[in-house]
Design an enzyme around this catalytic site. Structure first.
Site, PDB file in Angstrom:
ATOM      1  N   LYS A  97     -10.950  -2.508  18.387  1.00 45.57           N
ATOM      2  CA  LYS A  97      -9.574  -2.963  18.575  1.00 45.57           C
ATOM      3  C   LYS A  97      -9.154  -2.934  20.038  1.00 45.57           C
ATOM      4  O   LYS A  97      -8.084  -3.419  20.385  1.00 45.57           O
ATOM      5  CB  LYS A  97      -8.630  -2.093  17.757  1.00 45.57           C
ATOM      6  CG  LYS A  97      -9.004  -2.030  16.285  1.00 45.57           C
ATOM      7  CD  LYS A  97      -7.834  -2.389  15.425  1.00 45.57           C
ATOM      8  CE  LYS A  97      -8.190  -2.255  13.959  1.00 45.57           C
ATOM      9  NZ  LYS A  97      -7.171  -2.836  13.106  1.00 45.57           N
TER      10      LYS A  97
ATOM     11  N   ASN B  14       0.856  -1.193   0.000  1.00 48.41           N
ATOM     12  CA  ASN B  14       0.000   0.000   0.000  1.00 48.41           C
ATOM     13  C   ASN B  14       0.889   1.240   0.000  1.00 48.41           C
ATOM     14  O   ASN B  14       2.108   1.131  -0.023  1.00 48.41           O
ATOM     15  CB  ASN B  14      -0.931  -0.042   1.220  1.00 48.41           C
ATOM     16  CG  ASN B  14      -0.148  -0.136   2.503  1.00 48.41           C
ATOM     17  OD1 ASN B  14       0.653   0.743   2.807  1.00 48.41           O
ATOM     18  ND2 ASN B  14      -0.338  -1.214   3.248  1.00 48.41           N
TER      19      ASN B  14
ATOM     20  N   PRO C   4      -2.928 -11.387  10.763  1.00 44.63           N
ATOM     21  CA  PRO C   4      -3.204 -11.098  12.181  1.00 44.63           C
ATOM     22  C   PRO C   4      -3.363  -9.595  12.386  1.00 44.63           C
ATOM     23  O   PRO C   4      -2.687  -8.801  11.719  1.00 44.63           O
ATOM     24  CB  PRO C   4      -1.950 -11.606  12.902  1.00 44.63           C
ATOM     25  CG  PRO C   4      -0.901 -11.735  11.851  1.00 44.63           C
ATOM     26  CD  PRO C   4      -1.610 -11.960  10.549  1.00 44.63           C
ATOM     27  N   ASP C   5      -4.262  -9.204  13.272  1.00 48.91           N
ATOM     28  CA  ASP C   5      -4.422  -7.788  13.591  1.00 48.91           C
ATOM     29  C   ASP C   5      -3.482  -7.474  14.762  1.00 48.91           C
ATOM     30  O   ASP C   5      -3.739  -7.864  15.903  1.00 48.91           O
ATOM     31  CB  ASP C   5      -5.876  -7.477  13.943  1.00 48.91           C
ATOM     32  CG  ASP C   5      -6.103  -5.977  14.008  1.00 48.91           C
ATOM     33  OD1 ASP C   5      -5.270  -5.272  14.622  1.00 48.91           O
ATOM     34  OD2 ASP C   5      -7.093  -5.505  13.440  1.00 48.91           O
ATOM     35  N   ILE C   6      -2.398  -6.779  14.449  1.00 50.03           N
ATOM     36  CA  ILE C   6      -1.348  -6.558  15.448  1.00 50.03           C
ATOM     37  C   ILE C   6      -1.874  -5.676  16.585  1.00 50.03           C
ATOM     38  O   ILE C   6      -1.724  -5.990  17.762  1.00 50.03           O
ATOM     39  CB  ILE C   6      -0.105  -5.929  14.782  1.00 50.03           C
ATOM     40  CG1 ILE C   6       0.353  -6.824  13.628  1.00 50.03           C
ATOM     41  CG2 ILE C   6       1.012  -5.705  15.793  1.00 50.03           C
ATOM     42  CD1 ILE C   6       1.330  -6.175  12.686  1.00 50.03           C
TER      43      ILE C   6
HETATM   44  O1  C5P Z   1      -8.472  -1.706  10.642  1.00 48.23           O
HETATM   45  P1  C5P Z   1      -7.450  -0.753  10.129  1.00 48.23           P
HETATM   46  O2  C5P Z   1      -6.393  -1.404   9.294  1.00 48.23           O
HETATM   47  O3  C5P Z   1      -7.993   0.455   9.450  1.00 48.23           O
HETATM   48  O4  C5P Z   1      -6.756  -0.230  11.468  1.00 48.23           O
HETATM   49  C1  C5P Z   1      -5.690   0.652  11.456  1.00 48.23           C
HETATM   50  C2  C5P Z   1      -4.900   0.524  12.701  1.00 48.23           C
HETATM   51  O5  C5P Z   1      -4.715  -0.845  13.040  1.00 48.23           O
HETATM   52  C3  C5P Z   1      -3.487   1.062  12.537  1.00 48.23           C
HETATM   53  O6  C5P Z   1      -3.075   1.534  13.793  1.00 48.23           O
HETATM   54  C4  C5P Z   1      -2.709  -0.135  12.103  1.00 48.23           C
HETATM   55  O7  C5P Z   1      -1.329  -0.020  12.416  1.00 48.23           O
HETATM   56  C5  C5P Z   1      -3.361  -1.234  12.895  1.00 48.23           C
HETATM   57  N1  C5P Z   1      -3.390  -2.540  12.240  1.00 48.23           N
HETATM   58  C6  C5P Z   1      -2.627  -3.559  12.764  1.00 48.23           C
HETATM   59  N2  C5P Z   1      -2.672  -4.811  12.210  1.00 48.23           N
HETATM   60  C7  C5P Z   1      -3.467  -5.049  11.144  1.00 48.23           C
HETATM   61  C8  C5P Z   1      -4.237  -4.025  10.610  1.00 48.23           C
HETATM   62  C9  C5P Z   1      -4.171  -2.778  11.178  1.00 48.23           C
HETATM   63  O8  C5P Z   1      -1.888  -3.333  13.727  1.00 48.23           O
HETATM   64  N3  C5P Z   1      -3.474  -6.252  10.622  1.00 48.23           N
END
Ligand code: C5P
Length: 418
Positions: A356, A224, A319-321
């Site tokens: 989150k 991106n 994974p959502d960090i």
């Molecule tokens: O859901 P979205 O991607 O819009 O969320 C953005 C926030 O979540 C940012 O702080 C981004 O660094 C974090 N994020 C993350 N892991 C992911 C997706 C987003 O830490 N897989």
């Protein structure tokens, strides 16, 4: 076999003694328990066991050269030591102990021992006279005082035919000492003289920054438009405020900010693992534009065949960090996320905050014409459960210092409440 060392990374320094052959088994035992093992050999170690033997067991390349341009490019020696949870020197010869105690750094092994911010665990191995020699005992005492840990040596028959202390501990004893060491904090404290005191002195801040690259095949990837400018500016501002900063950066065209431990990663999964290893922390700031999805990467380049249908890719969720850190057992006191939105910026930020589980969201409008992506300025809204602060348009550096100042205030006030 319990994976007692899952997600732990051990940097194994192999000194030049006959006990080096036992360290081959040590590598196997550590890997069985889930650890990643990176091996560094001294020149003398290579006289006893080949680097190939260690590379085969560790399933990683073996490092031995302080001045290797390729290694510096792939993995600088500082990073080698920073990425490890523990440094283990086995066998630690009398010469290696002497060099470490004196702070000499004339090869990669000793440079790593000097440059590390982690405790080192030494497994000495030498002739018994060498072990009991006052010089060696002085060196051991010095290393102990400096925060090093020791396992062994054991009493026993020695390769040289004598009997007494000097045999390197058995691989399983060393594994037990490693497990015990990792129960505690393996970071070496920074001397008080280092770093100007600031509002974040004594705090550990983890920042993610940049995009992630999700491989499609060995030559293509999904990415991106994130430049990493905002995340890097935040890391620099936190370091300038006195924090110990771990910056986990995706691929960016930016220099590493001064005073930060920078871990370079490619994919979301690598970033996730690096953040997990960097915990615990006081503050986590997720400024990276992590790819939400990846594809199962093909091992070979996907070929464009004449007349064949175009390939389609099934996306797999990454994974959502941010969400994982916010729910982690070792949750940082403050967890901050970013929201890049193109419409209803504040409403979406609020929703993200709850979803989150973070404390703050820095929301910005990245709709066409905002110039935020890759640009030098940002117009941010700081959204918490209770309030919204809308900041005027300012440079990304200014957003970073303002955010860091707010975080320092929040940390201080939350402590005052307790
Ligand atoms: O859901 P979205 O991607 O819009 O969320 C953005 C926030 O979540 C940012 O702080 C981004 O660094 C974090 N994020 C993350 N892991 C992911 C997706 C987003 O830490 N897989």
């Amino acid at each position: 076999m319990t994976k007692s060392l899952e997600s732990k990374s051990i940097l194994l320094i192999v000194g030049g003694g006959i006990a080096a052959y036992k360290s081959l088994d040590l590598v196997r035992r550590l890997r069985e328990r889930g650890a990643r093992v990176r091996v560094v050999m001294t020149a003398a170690a290579k006289e006893f066991v080949t680097p190939l033997a260690f590379a085969s067991l560790a399933n990683e390349k073996v490092y031995d050269d302080l001045f290797s341009a390729t290694d510096e490019q792939e993995m600088g020696h500082i990073q080698l030591s920073r990425e490890a949870d523990l440094i283990v020197a086995a066998p630690a010869t009398a010469h290696l102990l002497a060099r470490a105690a004196q702070g000499l750094c004339d090869d990669l092994a000793t440079t790593l021992l000097l440059a590390t911010d982690k405790r080192a665990l030494f497994a000495p191995a030498m002739n018994l006279r060498m072990w009991v020699a006052p010089a060696t005992q002085r060196n051991v005492a010095t290393l102990n005082r400096d925060g090093a840990l020791f396992v062994g040596p054991n009493d026993g028959d020695m390769a040289c035919g004598e009997y007494g202390p000097g045999r390197m501990s058995e691989p399983l004893e060393i594994v037990a000492a490693i497990e015990a060491a990792l129960q505690g904090d393996t970071r070496l404290p920074l001397p008080a003289s280092m770093g100007a005191p600031g509002p974040l002195t004594g705090r550990h801040v983890i920042v993610t920054s940049g995009p992630t690259h999700e491989a499609i095949d060995p030559v293509r990837y999904i990415a991106n438009r994130s430049s990493g400018k905002q995340g890097h500016a935040i890391a620099a501002a936190a370091a300038a405020a006195g924090a110990r900063v771990t910056l986990v950066s995706g691929p960016v065209n930016l220099p590493d900010p001064a005073g930060c431990d920078v871990i370079h990663v490619d994919s979301a999964r690598d970033m996730f693992a690096a953040v997990g290893r960097a915990l615990p922390a006081d503050v986590f700031i997720g400024a990276a534009a992590v790819a939400d999805w990846r594809v199962e990467a093909a091992a070979q380049k996907i070929k464009k065949e004449q007349g064949a249908v175009a390939p389609t890719f099934a996306l797999v969720e990454n994974p959502d960090i941010l969400a994982s850190v916010a729910r982690a057992q070792e949750r940082p006191r403050l967890v901050v996320g970013f929201a890049a939105e193109t419409q209803q910026v504040i409403a979406h930020a609020r929703d993200k905050l709850t979803r989150k589980g973070c404390d703050l969201i820095v929301a910005n409008d990245v709709s066409e014409g905002s110039g935020v992506f890759g640009g030098d300025a940002n117009e941010a809204h700081l959204v918490s459960r209770a309030s919204v602060e809308s900041w005027p348009r300012m440079s990304k550096e200014a957003v970073a210092s303002r955010l860091v100042a707010r975080l320092a205030e929040l940390l201080a006030s939350s402590e005052a409440v307790e």
